[in-house]
Write a protein that holds these residues in place. Structure first.
Motif, PDB file in Angstrom:
ATOM      1  N   ALA A  75       0.840  -1.192   0.000  1.00  0.00           N
ATOM      2  CA  ALA A  75       0.000   0.000   0.000  1.00  0.00           C
ATOM      3  C   ALA A  75       0.872   1.238   0.000  1.00  0.00           C
ATOM      4  O   ALA A  75       2.036   1.193   0.405  1.00  0.00           O
ATOM      5  CB  ALA A  75      -0.898  -0.007   1.242  1.00  0.00           C
ATOM      6  N   PRO A  76       0.364   2.358  -0.469  1.00  0.00           N
ATOM      7  CA  PRO A  76       1.151   3.597  -0.415  1.00  0.00           C
ATOM      8  C   PRO A  76       1.518   3.916   1.029  1.00  0.00           C
ATOM      9  O   PRO A  76       0.762   3.619   1.947  1.00  0.00           O
ATOM     10  CB  PRO A  76       0.189   4.656  -0.972  1.00  0.00           C
ATOM     11  N   ALA A  77       2.672   4.496   1.216  1.00  0.00           N
ATOM     12  CA  ALA A  77       3.083   4.884   2.565  1.00  0.00           C
ATOM     13  C   ALA A  77       2.027   5.808   3.144  1.00  0.00           C
ATOM     14  O   ALA A  77       1.541   6.718   2.480  1.00  0.00           O
ATOM     15  CB  ALA A  77       4.442   5.575   2.537  1.00  0.00           C
ATOM     16  N   ARG A  78       1.672   5.593   4.403  1.00  0.00           N
ATOM     17  CA  ARG A  78       0.577   6.339   5.033  1.00  0.00           C
ATOM     18  C   ARG A  78       1.081   7.678   5.565  1.00  0.00           C
ATOM     19  O   ARG A  78       2.043   7.720   6.315  1.00  0.00           O
ATOM     20  CB  ARG A  78       0.021   5.515   6.197  1.00  0.00           C
ATOM     21  N   PRO A  79       0.457   8.773   5.172  1.00  0.00           N
ATOM     22  CA  PRO A  79       0.854  10.070   5.742  1.00  0.00           C
ATOM     23  C   PRO A  79       0.718  10.037   7.259  1.00  0.00           C
ATOM     24  O   PRO A  79      -0.142   9.334   7.793  1.00  0.00           O
ATOM     25  CB  PRO A  79      -0.141  11.064   5.119  1.00  0.00           C
ATOM     26  N   SER A  80       1.532  10.816   7.937  1.00  0.00           N
ATOM     27  CA  SER A  80       1.576  10.739   9.396  1.00  0.00           C
ATOM     28  C   SER A  80       0.238  11.079  10.038  1.00  0.00           C
ATOM     29  O   SER A  80      -0.040  10.663  11.146  1.00  0.00           O
ATOM     30  CB  SER A  80       2.662  11.670   9.938  1.00  0.00           C
ATOM     31  N   ARG A  81      -0.627  11.839   9.328  1.00  0.00           N
ATOM     32  CA  ARG A  81      -1.882  12.225   9.948  1.00  0.00           C
ATOM     33  C   ARG A  81      -3.079  11.535   9.302  1.00  0.00           C
ATOM     34  O   ARG A  81      -4.231  11.901   9.539  1.00  0.00           O
ATOM     35  CB  ARG A  81      -2.071  13.742   9.895  1.00  0.00           C
ATOM     36  N   ALA A  82      -2.816  10.507   8.485  1.00  0.00           N
ATOM     37  CA  ALA A  82      -3.916   9.762   7.883  1.00  0.00           C
ATOM     38  C   ALA A  82      -4.438   8.748   8.875  1.00  0.00           C
ATOM     39  O   ALA A  82      -3.709   8.312   9.778  1.00  0.00           O
ATOM     40  CB  ALA A  82      -3.436   9.063   6.620  1.00  0.00           C
ATOM     41  N   PRO A  83      -5.702   8.342   8.786  1.00  0.00           N
ATOM     42  CA  PRO A  83      -6.252   7.358   9.711  1.00  0.00           C
ATOM     43  C   PRO A  83      -5.440   6.082   9.715  1.00  0.00           C
ATOM     44  O   PRO A  83      -5.029   5.593   8.673  1.00  0.00           O
ATOM     45  CB  PRO A  83      -7.673   7.125   9.170  1.00  0.00           C
ATOM     46  N   ALA A  84      -5.163   5.548  10.867  1.00  0.00           N
ATOM     47  CA  ALA A  84      -4.373   4.320  11.011  1.00  0.00           C
ATOM     48  C   ALA A  84      -5.205   3.301  11.751  1.00  0.00           C
ATOM     49  O   ALA A  84      -4.984   3.023  12.915  1.00  0.00           O
ATOM     50  CB  ALA A  84      -3.077   4.613  11.759  1.00  0.00           C
ATOM     51  N   GLY A  85      -6.208   2.753  11.080  1.00  0.00           N
ATOM     52  CA  GLY A  85      -7.068   1.798  11.747  1.00  0.00           C
ATOM     53  C   GLY A  85      -7.915   2.516  12.782  1.00  0.00           C
ATOM     54  O   GLY A  85      -8.141   3.721  12.703  1.00  0.00           O
ATOM     55  N   PRO A  86      -8.383   1.803  13.784  1.00  0.00           N
ATOM     56  CA  PRO A  86      -9.301   2.398  14.732  1.00  0.00           C
ATOM     57  C   PRO A  86      -8.650   3.393  15.681  1.00  0.00           C
ATOM     58  O   PRO A  86      -9.322   4.146  16.354  1.00  0.00           O
ATOM     59  CB  PRO A  86      -9.828   1.183  15.503  1.00  0.00           C
ATOM     60  N   ALA A  87      -7.325   3.392  15.745  1.00  0.00           N
ATOM     61  CA  ALA A  87      -6.646   4.218  16.726  1.00  0.00           C
ATOM     62  C   ALA A  87      -6.504   5.670  16.296  1.00  0.00           C
ATOM     63  O   ALA A  87      -6.127   6.520  17.083  1.00  0.00           O
ATOM     64  CB  ALA A  87      -5.269   3.635  17.034  1.00  0.00           C
ATOM     65  N   GLY A  88      -6.797   5.973  15.033  1.00  0.00           N
ATOM     66  CA  GLY A  88      -6.625   7.331  14.554  1.00  0.00           C
ATOM     67  C   GLY A  88      -5.189   7.578  14.143  1.00  0.00           C
ATOM     68  O   GLY A  88      -4.391   6.646  14.036  1.00  0.00           O
ATOM     69  N   PRO A  89      -4.805   8.819  13.906  1.00  0.00           N
ATOM     70  CA  PRO A  89      -3.460   9.122  13.450  1.00  0.00           C
ATOM     71  C   PRO A  89      -2.407   8.606  14.420  1.00  0.00           C
ATOM     72  O   PRO A  89      -2.508   8.790  15.625  1.00  0.00           O
ATOM     73  CB  PRO A  89      -3.461  10.664  13.392  1.00  0.00           C
ATOM     74  N   VAL A  90      -1.381   7.990  13.850  1.00  0.00           N
ATOM     75  CA  VAL A  90      -0.355   7.353  14.675  1.00  0.00           C
ATOM     76  C   VAL A  90       0.349   8.356  15.587  1.00  0.00           C
ATOM     77  O   VAL A  90       0.511   8.122  16.782  1.00  0.00           O
ATOM     78  CB  VAL A  90       0.675   6.633  13.783  1.00  0.00           C
ATOM     79  N   VAL A  91       0.763   9.469  15.013  1.00  0.00           N
ATOM     80  CA  VAL A  91       1.514  10.449  15.800  1.00  0.00           C
ATOM     81  C   VAL A  91       0.659  10.995  16.936  1.00  0.00           C
ATOM     82  O   VAL A  91       1.093  11.079  18.084  1.00  0.00           O
ATOM     83  CB  VAL A  91       2.027  11.588  14.894  1.00  0.00           C
ATOM     84  N   ASP A  92      -0.572  11.389  16.632  1.00  0.00           N
ATOM     85  CA  ASP A  92      -1.455  11.915  17.659  1.00  0.00           C
ATOM     86  C   ASP A  92      -1.714  10.883  18.750  1.00  0.00           C
ATOM     87  O   ASP A  92      -1.761  11.209  19.941  1.00  0.00           O
ATOM     88  CB  ASP A  92      -2.791  12.346  17.046  1.00  0.00           C
ATOM     89  N   HIS A  93      -1.901   9.640  18.325  1.00  0.00           N
ATOM     90  CA  HIS A  93      -2.170   8.568  19.281  1.00  0.00           C
ATOM     91  C   HIS A  93      -0.989   8.391  20.233  1.00  0.00           C
ATOM     92  O   HIS A  93      -1.173   8.270  21.451  1.00  0.00           O
ATOM     93  CB  HIS A  93      -2.452   7.275  18.525  1.00  0.00           C
ATOM     94  N   LEU A  94       0.222   8.374  19.705  1.00  0.00           N
ATOM     95  CA  LEU A  94       1.403   8.198  20.548  1.00  0.00           C
ATOM     96  C   LEU A  94       1.555   9.361  21.521  1.00  0.00           C
ATOM     97  O   LEU A  94       1.882   9.167  22.695  1.00  0.00           O
ATOM     98  CB  LEU A  94       2.654   8.055  19.675  1.00  0.00           C
ATOM     99  N   GLN A  95       1.319  10.564  21.048  1.00  0.00           N
ATOM    100  CA  GLN A  95       1.439  11.731  21.925  1.00  0.00           C
ATOM    101  C   GLN A  95       0.391  11.694  23.031  1.00  0.00           C
ATOM    102  O   GLN A  95       0.682  11.988  24.196  1.00  0.00           O
ATOM    103  CB  GLN A  95       1.303  13.008  21.093  1.00  0.00           C
ATOM    104  N   ARG A  96      -0.829  11.340  22.663  1.00  0.00           N
ATOM    105  CA  ARG A  96      -1.917  11.324  23.641  1.00  0.00           C
ATOM    106  C   ARG A  96      -1.677  10.263  24.709  1.00  0.00           C
ATOM    107  O   ARG A  96      -1.824  10.532  25.908  1.00  0.00           O
ATOM    108  CB  ARG A  96      -3.244  11.063  22.921  1.00  0.00           C
TER     109      ARG A  96
END
Length: 295
Positions: A75-96
């Motif tokens: 699949a195309p590389a996922r932008p850092s703020r694109a939905p990542a499954g049910p958890a939402g954006p990866v970066v935001d999720h890690l920060q939260r």
């Protein structure tokens, strides 16, 4: 520890996102190609992505499972703020979640806070997230039935923060158990209950193999933890406990050439084929070295 299993063999599959799941499949397939079928373990413990892998390797021929993982169109590389499954954006999720960990007093407090935050996210949604996530998870599983062997799937009760372990006698469908174990950013609904990711119980949950003579742990995150070491969440603490109880423990981590595919890149679907191949190469190379563990 299940009655009558003392002296048996246990396989522990840790979490690690989409790339971690692919790597786990690759390692297990590589070990089998090297003459060591770890799916014959008396106990399999699955956490988060490892819970999906546990259901997959016990429900489909390994060669077919590995071939399908490698053959999947990147699949195309996922932008850092694109939905990542049910958890939402990866970066935001890690920060939260990092902020929640930092505010917690101990592991139990952290679980309660994680559960409360997940329930808040759930309350702010339209209520359809659990159904959508179940559909996604169920499509990944080769069978909707629990395997006959002992498979434990970990989760955490979102309301109480108490650890939960599902098995075929829990009265919970396999797809629901796996979906709950992988619910890292929201509270997954099963009946009237809500659950969050099993990695919040303990990182790999290898302690569930207590009492088994031989234990193999596959950790896509390399035994790393985001939690304070004094909480004892890390794999090293679990391994110390197992060895103190008489278990022989071996661990397999991603090698230095493939480490970049995990952590912040764990939800990059374009890396799944490469992660599976890297795992297979490791498994094949390590099969003879570790095979004595199961004898």
């Amino acid at each position: 520890m299940h009655a009558g299993e003392r002296g048996g063999r246990a396989l522990v599959l840790g979490g690690g996102g989409s790339t971690g799941n692919a790597w786990l499949i690759g390692v297990v397939a590589g070990l089998a190609d090297g003459g060591w079928d770890v799916t014959e373990a008396d106990l399999i413990v699955g956490t988060s992505a490892g819970s999906t892998a546990a259901a997959q390797i016990t429900g489909a021929p390994l060669a077919e499972l590995y071939a399908a993982t490698v053959a999947a169109a990147p699949a195309p590389a996922r932008p850092s703020r694109a939905p990542a499954g049910p958890a939402g954006p990866v970066v935001d999720h890690l920060q939260r979640t990092s902020a929640i960990i930092a505010a917690a007093q101990d592991a139990a407090d952290m679980r309660r806070r994680m559960g409360a935050a997940a329930l808040d996210l759930d309350a702010a949604s339209d209520g359809s997230r659990s159904a959508r996530w179940r559909e996604i998870v169920a499509a990944r599983l080769p069978s909707s039935h629990w395997p006959e062997r002992t498979v434990l799937i970990t989760a955490v009760d979102a309301h109480t923060g108490e650890p939960v372990v599902f098995d075929r006698n829990s009265g919970v469908d396999l797809a629901d158990a796996v979906a709950a174990s992988c619910a890292s950013g929201f509270a997954y609904k099963i009946g009237d209950n809500r659950y969050i990711d099993g990695g919040y119980r303990r990182n790999e949950n290898a302690d569930l193999a207590a009492g088994y003579e031989q234990v193999l742990v596959l950790s896509p995150f390399g035994g790393k933890t985001r939690h304070p070491l004094e909480w004892g969440m890390q794999l090293a603490a679990q391994v110390d406990e197992l060895r103190a109880g008489g278990s022989s423990v071996e661990m397999i981590f991603p090698d230095s050439d493939s480490e970049h595919m995990f952590g912040a890149n764990a939800m990059d679907l374009s890396l799944r084929p490469a992660a599976a191949r890297a795992g297979h190469d490791q498994g094949t190379a390590l099969a003879e070295q570790f095979a004595a563990l199961w004898r």
